[in-house]
Design an enzyme around this catalytic site. Structure first.
Site, PDB file in Angstrom:
ATOM      1  N   HIS A 202      40.148  39.188  44.550  1.00  0.00           N
ATOM      2  CA  HIS A 202      39.176  39.877  45.399  1.00  0.00           C
ATOM      3  C   HIS A 202      38.110  40.617  44.590  1.00  0.00           C
ATOM      4  O   HIS A 202      37.080  40.990  45.132  1.00  0.00           O
ATOM      5  CB  HIS A 202      39.875  40.825  46.385  1.00  0.00           C
ATOM      6  CG  HIS A 202      40.441  42.065  45.805  1.00  0.00           C
ATOM      7  ND1 HIS A 202      41.765  42.191  45.422  1.00  0.00           N
ATOM      8  CD2 HIS A 202      39.885  43.270  45.550  1.00  0.00           C
ATOM      9  CE1 HIS A 202      41.988  43.408  44.964  1.00  0.00           C
ATOM     10  NE2 HIS A 202      40.858  44.086  45.031  1.00  0.00           N
ATOM     11  N   ASP A 235      46.242  36.525  44.838  1.00  0.00           N
ATOM     12  CA  ASP A 235      45.224  37.530  44.505  1.00  0.00           C
ATOM     13  C   ASP A 235      45.082  37.692  42.995  1.00  0.00           C
ATOM     14  O   ASP A 235      45.002  38.799  42.467  1.00  0.00           O
ATOM     15  CB  ASP A 235      45.509  38.883  45.157  1.00  0.00           C
ATOM     16  CG  ASP A 235      44.274  39.794  45.153  1.00  0.00           C
ATOM     17  OD1 ASP A 235      43.164  39.271  44.965  1.00  0.00           O
ATOM     18  OD2 ASP A 235      44.434  41.014  45.333  1.00  0.00           O
ATOM     19  N   SER A 317      41.158  47.785  40.824  1.00  0.00           N
ATOM     20  CA  SER A 317      41.661  46.432  41.056  1.00  0.00           C
ATOM     21  C   SER A 317      41.474  45.537  39.843  1.00  0.00           C
ATOM     22  O   SER A 317      40.390  45.473  39.261  1.00  0.00           O
ATOM     23  CB  SER A 317      40.940  45.805  42.246  1.00  0.00           C
ATOM     24  OG  SER A 317      41.431  46.302  43.451  1.00  0.00           O
TER      25      SER A 317
END
Length: 474
Positions: A202, A235, A317
């Protein structure tokens, strides 16, 4: 988090979901959550065909999952957001991903906040000086100078400062921008000397289709980069630096299977655009079922995560979660947040519930992406319900679109599993729902043999299953 998926909405899951920590979240109308039918999910990562049923925050009725990819939007809250809905007790409701602010605007906001803090500090310092000066003139100074400086500060390799000093040069701040100029900031770390950087899917999603991607080291040196491969379900993504330097130092990978609750952790990232930020904590739990989505409104990610209380915020992230020796044990990917009270919309920060993809799984995925450019998923070949519950993952009675709920000739069929069976354990892991089963299956590789415990007609049975494989997200 959840996103819209061809009009389907997300039902709740058995535990409060985390939210990935990178992209900004959309603001939904107050007191209103998107409505849609419940869904099921294939344990091989397959998505359902939407059926009529209750809206988000309520268990759905019998909905059959679609055996084709992509999987449904997950029962979790938006990246960098607390989710939506309040008091629903589920994984969050659907939301519409906004156009993220450009890196320039976001950086400007951070700079403005920092500048305001500095100005306030300057004013306070100035007032303090004037008062002290006036006091000195009237009463004389009472300042006493120290006779020594306290000695040199030593930072041993095993200290947090020592670990950070060694790891920081091998981490990068990633800026991804789509062809329309939208994007955001995340983190990554050096995987090998060839210039491959591991991060979250992402983080780089905006740059996948012709967008712009850069990676900046703590020295300020910035490199253009390209996406080598990305896995929505896991992910995980791998990018490669263009004109990579010859002196790259890959971070040492640890063994996430040997991590214990209570072990010290160190997280490195760029929370809210503040690059090269280091935070510390411990491993709070292991094998935490997590479902999330990148906000594009299509596919879901599932993991059996490491939980940590190290401060993780939007922008962390893709960054490394390190152990006390500086070994990478996970990829920081998601947070649970109380945004706007409960699971409201709006970007919010850490409350001490962060989640990382175990590095043993991420390493396998990264190697496959570098080798083939596509992810490879393990599967059992059966569709399971994602309805809220704590009794296990039930194989649906009917597959969506007329497909068989148990793939003919697939692993589940060969093991004798049938529609209506409720899977309660995979090896020694308790399975309380469909998302938990998917996350656990995806910690394995195709060809692995697992032991499945299931209930049929009130009786418990155990069977060995050799996992099959599926290539790609589509």
């Amino acid at each position: 988090m959840s996103t819209e998926n061809e009009g389907t909405a997300v039902p709740p899951a058995p535990s409060a979901p985390p939210v990935p920590v990178d992209a900004p979240a959309a603001s939904a109308p107050q007191g209103q959550a998107p409505q849609g039918p419940p869904y099921g999910q294939d344990a091989q990562g397959q998505a359902p065909q939407g059926q009529g049923g209750p809206g988000p925050g309520h268990p759905g009725s019998s909905s059959a999952p679609d055996p084709s990819w992509p999987p449904p939007p997950p029962p979790a809250a938006p990246y960098g957001d607390g989710g939506s809905g309040s008091g629903a007790g589920g994984w969050g409701a659907s939301y519409q991903q906004p156009a993220p602010a450009s890196g320039r605007r976001r950086g400007g906001l951070v700079a403005a906040v920092l500048a305001a803090a500095l100005v306030a500090g300057g004013v306070g310092g100035g007032l303090g000086y004037v008062l002290a000066k006036d006091n000195d003139e009237s009463t004389g100074s009472t300042t006493v100078s120290a006779s020594s400086n306290g000695g040199d500060v030593k930072r041993d390799p095993g200290t947090t400062a020592g670990v950070a000093a060694k790891a920081l040069p091998s981490t990068v701040t990633i800026e991804a921008e789509s062809t329309s100029g939208e994007g955001g900031t995340g983190t990554g770390f050096v995987f090998d000397k060839q210039g491959h950087i591991v991060t979250n899917n992402h983080v780089v999603a905006d740059a996948v289709d012709g967008g712009k991607l850069t990676a900046t080291f703590p020295t300020g040196k910035k490199y253009d980069a390209e996406v080598v491969g990305h896995a929505q379900g896991y992910d995980v993504a791998v990018i490669k630096l263009k004109d990579a330097p010859s002196d790259l130092k890959p971070l040492t990978l640890g063994d996430s299977d040997k991590v214990a609750v209570g072990d010290s952790t160190i997280a490195i990232g760029a929370p809210f655009g503040l690059s090269d930020t280091v935070t510390t904590g411990i491993i709070s739990a292991k094998n935490r079922p997590v479902a999330s989505s990148d906000g594009s409104g299509s596919q879901a990610s599932y993991m059996s995560a490491l939980q940590t209380d190290a401060s993780i915020n939007p922008g962390n992230s893709g960054g490394p979660l390190l152990d006390a020796q500086g070994n990478v044990i996970g990829i920081n990917s998601a947070i649970q947040s109380t945004g706007n009270g409960g699971f409201g919309t709006g970007q919010s920060g850490s409350i001490g519930l962060g989640f990382a993809i175990p590095i043993n799984q991420a390493k396998y995925v990264a190697q496959e992406l570098i080798k083939n450019g596509k992810p490879v998923y393990a599967k059992i070949g059966a569709s399971v319900s994602l309805d809220d519950g704590s009794d296990g993952a039930q194989i649906t009675d009917q597959g969506a679109g007329g497909a068989a709920p148990v793939e003919p000739g697939g692993p589940a069929a060969k093991a004798g599993l049938k529609p209506g069976d409720v899977i309660t354990k995979l090896d020694d892991r308790v399975i309380d729902s469909g998302p938990t089963l998917i996350g656990e299956i995806w910690t394995h590789q195709p060809g692995d043999k697992v032991t499945i415990t299931y209930e049929r007609g009130g009786k418990q049975h155990t069977v060995d299953v050799t996992l099959g494989s599926r290539v790609g997200d589509n």
